[in-house]
Design a protein around this motif. Structure first.
Motif, PDB file in Angstrom:
ATOM      1  N   ASP A   1       0.833  -1.212   0.000  1.00  0.00           N
ATOM      2  CA  ASP A   1       0.000   0.000   0.000  1.00  0.00           C
ATOM      3  C   ASP A   1       0.866   1.260   0.000  1.00  0.00           C
ATOM      4  N   VAL A   2       1.929   1.252   0.817  1.00  0.00           N
ATOM      5  CA  VAL A   2       2.839   2.402   0.864  1.00  0.00           C
ATOM      6  C   VAL A   2       3.500   2.601  -0.495  1.00  0.00           C
ATOM      7  N   LEU A   3       3.872   1.511  -1.128  1.00  0.00           N
ATOM      8  CA  LEU A   3       4.526   1.587  -2.434  1.00  0.00           C
ATOM      9  C   LEU A   3       3.595   2.183  -3.483  1.00  0.00           C
ATOM     10  N   ILE A   4       2.320   1.854  -3.413  1.00  0.00           N
ATOM     11  CA  ILE A   4       1.352   2.416  -4.352  1.00  0.00           C
ATOM     12  C   ILE A   4       1.245   3.931  -4.164  1.00  0.00           C
ATOM     13  N   GLU A   5       1.168   4.377  -2.904  1.00  0.00           N
ATOM     14  CA  GLU A   5       1.084   5.824  -2.649  1.00  0.00           C
ATOM     15  C   GLU A   5       2.360   6.524  -3.102  1.00  0.00           C
ATOM     16  N   GLN A   6       3.485   5.847  -2.922  1.00  0.00           N
ATOM     17  CA  GLN A   6       4.758   6.435  -3.359  1.00  0.00           C
ATOM     18  C   GLN A   6       4.787   6.599  -4.872  1.00  0.00           C
ATOM     19  N   LYS A   7       4.297   5.598  -5.585  1.00  0.00           N
ATOM     20  CA  LYS A   7       4.249   5.684  -7.053  1.00  0.00           C
ATOM     21  C   LYS A   7       3.269   6.758  -7.500  1.00  0.00           C
ATOM     22  N   GLN A   8       2.176   6.908  -6.760  1.00  0.00           N
ATOM     23  CA  GLN A   8       1.213   7.966  -7.083  1.00  0.00           C
ATOM     24  C   GLN A   8       1.856   9.340  -6.923  1.00  0.00           C
ATOM     25  N   ALA A   9       2.613   9.514  -5.836  1.00  0.00           N
ATOM     26  CA  ALA A   9       3.298  10.795  -5.616  1.00  0.00           C
ATOM     27  C   ALA A   9       4.323  11.044  -6.718  1.00  0.00           C
ATOM     28  N   LYS A  10       5.027   9.998  -7.142  1.00  0.00           N
ATOM     29  CA  LYS A  10       6.025  10.154  -8.205  1.00  0.00           C
ATOM     30  C   LYS A  10       5.370  10.569  -9.513  1.00  0.00           C
ATOM     31  N   ALA A  11       4.244   9.918  -9.865  1.00  0.00           N
ATOM     32  CA  ALA A  11       3.554  10.263 -11.113  1.00  0.00           C
ATOM     33  C   ALA A  11       3.033  11.693 -11.065  1.00  0.00           C
ATOM     34  N   THR A  12       2.511  12.096  -9.912  1.00  0.00           N
ATOM     35  CA  THR A  12       1.961  13.450  -9.774  1.00  0.00           C
ATOM     36  C   THR A  12       3.062  14.497  -9.879  1.00  0.00           C
ATOM     37  N   ILE A  13       4.209  14.236  -9.256  1.00  0.00           N
ATOM     38  CA  ILE A  13       5.293  15.215  -9.281  1.00  0.00           C
ATOM     39  C   ILE A  13       5.847  15.359 -10.689  1.00  0.00           C
ATOM     40  N   ASN A  14       5.897  14.263 -11.444  1.00  0.00           N
ATOM     41  CA  ASN A  14       6.354  14.342 -12.832  1.00  0.00           C
ATOM     42  C   ASN A  14       5.393  15.186 -13.671  1.00  0.00           C
ATOM     43  N   ARG A  15       4.099  15.005 -13.430  1.00  0.00           N
ATOM     44  CA  ARG A  15       3.098  15.782 -14.172  1.00  0.00           C
ATOM     45  C   ARG A  15       3.212  17.263 -13.828  1.00  0.00           C
ATOM     46  N   LEU A  16       3.405  17.580 -12.562  1.00  0.00           N
ATOM     47  CA  LEU A  16       3.510  18.984 -12.161  1.00  0.00           C
ATOM     48  C   LEU A  16       4.773  19.635 -12.725  1.00  0.00           C
ATOM     49  N   ARG A  17       5.841  18.888 -12.822  1.00  0.00           N
ATOM     50  CA  ARG A  17       7.061  19.451 -13.404  1.00  0.00           C
ATOM     51  C   ARG A  17       6.840  19.808 -14.873  1.00  0.00           C
ATOM     52  N   GLN A  18       6.061  18.990 -15.565  1.00  0.00           N
ATOM     53  CA  GLN A  18       5.735  19.310 -16.953  1.00  0.00           C
ATOM     54  C   GLN A  18       4.880  20.566 -17.021  1.00  0.00           C
ATOM     55  N   TYR A  19       3.901  20.689 -16.112  1.00  0.00           N
ATOM     56  CA  TYR A  19       3.084  21.903 -16.061  1.00  0.00           C
ATOM     57  C   TYR A  19       3.955  23.125 -15.794  1.00  0.00           C
ATOM     58  N   ASN A  20       4.859  22.990 -14.818  1.00  0.00           N
ATOM     59  CA  ASN A  20       5.705  24.118 -14.453  1.00  0.00           C
ATOM     60  C   ASN A  20       6.608  24.521 -15.613  1.00  0.00           C
ATOM     61  N   ASP A  21       7.136  23.539 -16.322  1.00  0.00           N
ATOM     62  CA  ASP A  21       7.970  23.844 -17.496  1.00  0.00           C
ATOM     63  C   ASP A  21       7.143  24.553 -18.573  1.00  0.00           C
ATOM     64  N   LYS A  22       5.897  24.116 -18.738  1.00  0.00           N
ATOM     65  CA  LYS A  22       5.034  24.744 -19.741  1.00  0.00           C
ATOM     66  C   LYS A  22       4.757  26.203 -19.377  1.00  0.00           C
ATOM     67  N   ILE A  23       4.492  26.453 -18.099  1.00  0.00           N
ATOM     68  CA  ILE A  23       4.224  27.826 -17.665  1.00  0.00           C
ATOM     69  C   ILE A  23       5.474  28.685 -17.832  1.00  0.00           C
ATOM     70  N   SER A  24       6.635  28.119 -17.543  1.00  0.00           N
ATOM     71  CA  SER A  24       7.886  28.865 -17.738  1.00  0.00           C
ATOM     72  C   SER A  24       8.065  29.245 -19.204  1.00  0.00           C
ATOM     73  N   ASP A  25       7.743  28.311 -20.101  1.00  0.00           N
ATOM     74  CA  ASP A  25       7.836  28.611 -21.533  1.00  0.00           C
ATOM     75  C   ASP A  25       6.842  29.698 -21.933  1.00  0.00           C
ATOM     76  N   ILE A  26       5.613  29.590 -21.395  1.00  0.00           N
ATOM     77  CA  ILE A  26       4.600  30.602 -21.705  1.00  0.00           C
ATOM     78  C   ILE A  26       5.053  31.975 -21.222  1.00  0.00           C
ATOM     79  N   LEU A  27       5.576  32.027 -20.001  1.00  0.00           N
ATOM     80  CA  LEU A  27       6.029  33.302 -19.454  1.00  0.00           C
ATOM     81  C   LEU A  27       7.157  33.884 -20.284  1.00  0.00           C
ATOM     82  N   SER A  28       8.085  33.050 -20.723  1.00  0.00           N
ATOM     83  CA  SER A  28       9.182  33.533 -21.576  1.00  0.00           C
ATOM     84  C   SER A  28       8.645  34.084 -22.890  1.00  0.00           C
ATOM     85  N   ASN A  29       7.676  33.372 -23.460  1.00  0.00           N
ATOM     86  CA  ASN A  29       7.077  33.845 -24.718  1.00  0.00           C
ATOM     87  C   ASN A  29       6.334  35.160 -24.526  1.00  0.00           C
ATOM     88  N   VAL A  30       5.623  35.282 -23.394  1.00  0.00           N
ATOM     89  CA  VAL A  30       4.889  36.523 -23.118  1.00  0.00           C
ATOM     90  C   VAL A  30       5.858  37.686 -22.955  1.00  0.00           C
TER      91      VAL A  30
END
Length: 309
Positions: free
Chosen positions: A212-241
């Motif tokens: 069960d702990v391992l599943i939650e850990q994998k969930q946190a890993k997947a979520t953090i990877n997704r947020l890093r992609q969002y953050n990179d996208k916002i950084s690109d948008i801000l640079s373009n703006v």
């Protein structure tokens, strides 16, 4: 500070908590249980990595060390230093559980203790697994907070280009990197623990909880990877703006410099000390001003028509 907590259900183990350990307290536990020094001091190192170790002392007692990084927030720091991780040392066998941590871990582990300050779990292993579960859950909660901040930035980034936005993105990215590295290290340790514990009848409950702990850990890993992609996208948008705004400013300045050059050219030509048409006319000065203004207006309308300004 050392605390010893006894279970409530007539179990024979003890839980020793070492918070913000001093040198004397560390030496006391190292000598009492014949443990390696780093089994206790790992929690004091801000750069400590997650790991799993085992130790057999001179008395034949077998101890397992888990070093796990947990998330915490420094409330008084700006966002660039706010989201941090820190290690906790968990040393255990069937009779003893030793947890060495700093005060930033207090909010996480306090859930394990009831009002009478007595433990309600059946074994040190179950307490250890509950600590791992709470750490994994804490990552998810902090990630949710970061996700809200990122979503707010995504809504405002097109209209704002202040330095504050860059600082927020820097802080978020730093927090995401800290969490991602710690989560990946924690997952490796939990996977190793999952392999060590046998899935037999004696360890069925423990094996299931590790899963069960391992599943939650994998969930946190997947979520953090997704947020890093969002953050990179916002950084690109801000640079373009920022680049687009800079281009617009430069375009406006260029257009106005062309418009304001018209009277300079005209006055420069008619200001030369040579005979020119209209120089003998008393209204020549006024005509030059009116003519320059008309030419400036015509050029302005042409630029406006072509949407250059």
């Amino acid at each position: 500070m050392i605390k010893t907590i006894q279970p409530t259900n007539n179990q024979s183990y003890q839980w020793i908590q070492l918070e913000d350990a001093s040198v004397d307290e560390i030496n006391q536990l190292v000598n009492e249980f014949d443990l390696p020094h780093d089994f206790i001091t790992s929690s004091l190192d801000t750069n400590e990595i997650s790991r799993l170790e085992e130790h057999l002392n001179k008395n034949g007692d077998h101890f397992t060390l888990l070093v796990i990084n947990y998330p915490y927030v420094q409330e008084n720091e700006d966002i660039r230093q706010r989201y941090q991780t820190q290690a906790i040392s968990i040393v255990y066998n069937h009779e003893t559980l030793i947890t060495s941590f700093q005060s930033s871990f207090t909010d996480i582990y306090s859930y394990l203790i009831d009002d009478s300050k007595k433990v309600t779990f059946d074994s040190p292993e179950l307490i250890m697994l509950e600590i791992l579960r709470l750490i994994a859950r804490s990552y998810l909660l902090f990630i949710e907070d970061l996700e809200e901040i990122i979503m707010d930035l995504e809504m405002t980034v097109v209209h704002r280009t202040e330095n504050e936005l860059f600082f927020q993105l820097m802080g978020i990215n730093r927090g995401l990197v800290n969490f991602q590295v710690a989560i990946e290290q924690n997952q490796q340790v939990i996977e190793s623990l999952h392999k060590v514990v046998k899935a037999d009848d004696n360890n069925a409950d423990i094996y299931s909880k590790i899963h069960d702990v391992l599943i939650e850990q994998k969930q946190a890993k997947a979520t953090i990877n997704r947020l890093r992609q969002y953050n990179d996208k916002i950084s690109d948008i801000l640079s373009n703006v920022v680049n687009n705004n800079l281009n617009n400013i430069m375009k406006v300045l260029t257009v106005w410099s062309i418009i304001l050059t018209i009277p300079t050219i005209i006055s420069g030509i008619w200001g030369m000390n040579v005979p020119l048409p209209g120089t003998e006319n008393n209204m020549s000065h006024t005509l030059l001003i009116v003519g320059s203004g008309l030419l400036m207006l015509i050029v302005y309308m042409l630029f406006k028509k072509n949407k250059w300004i």
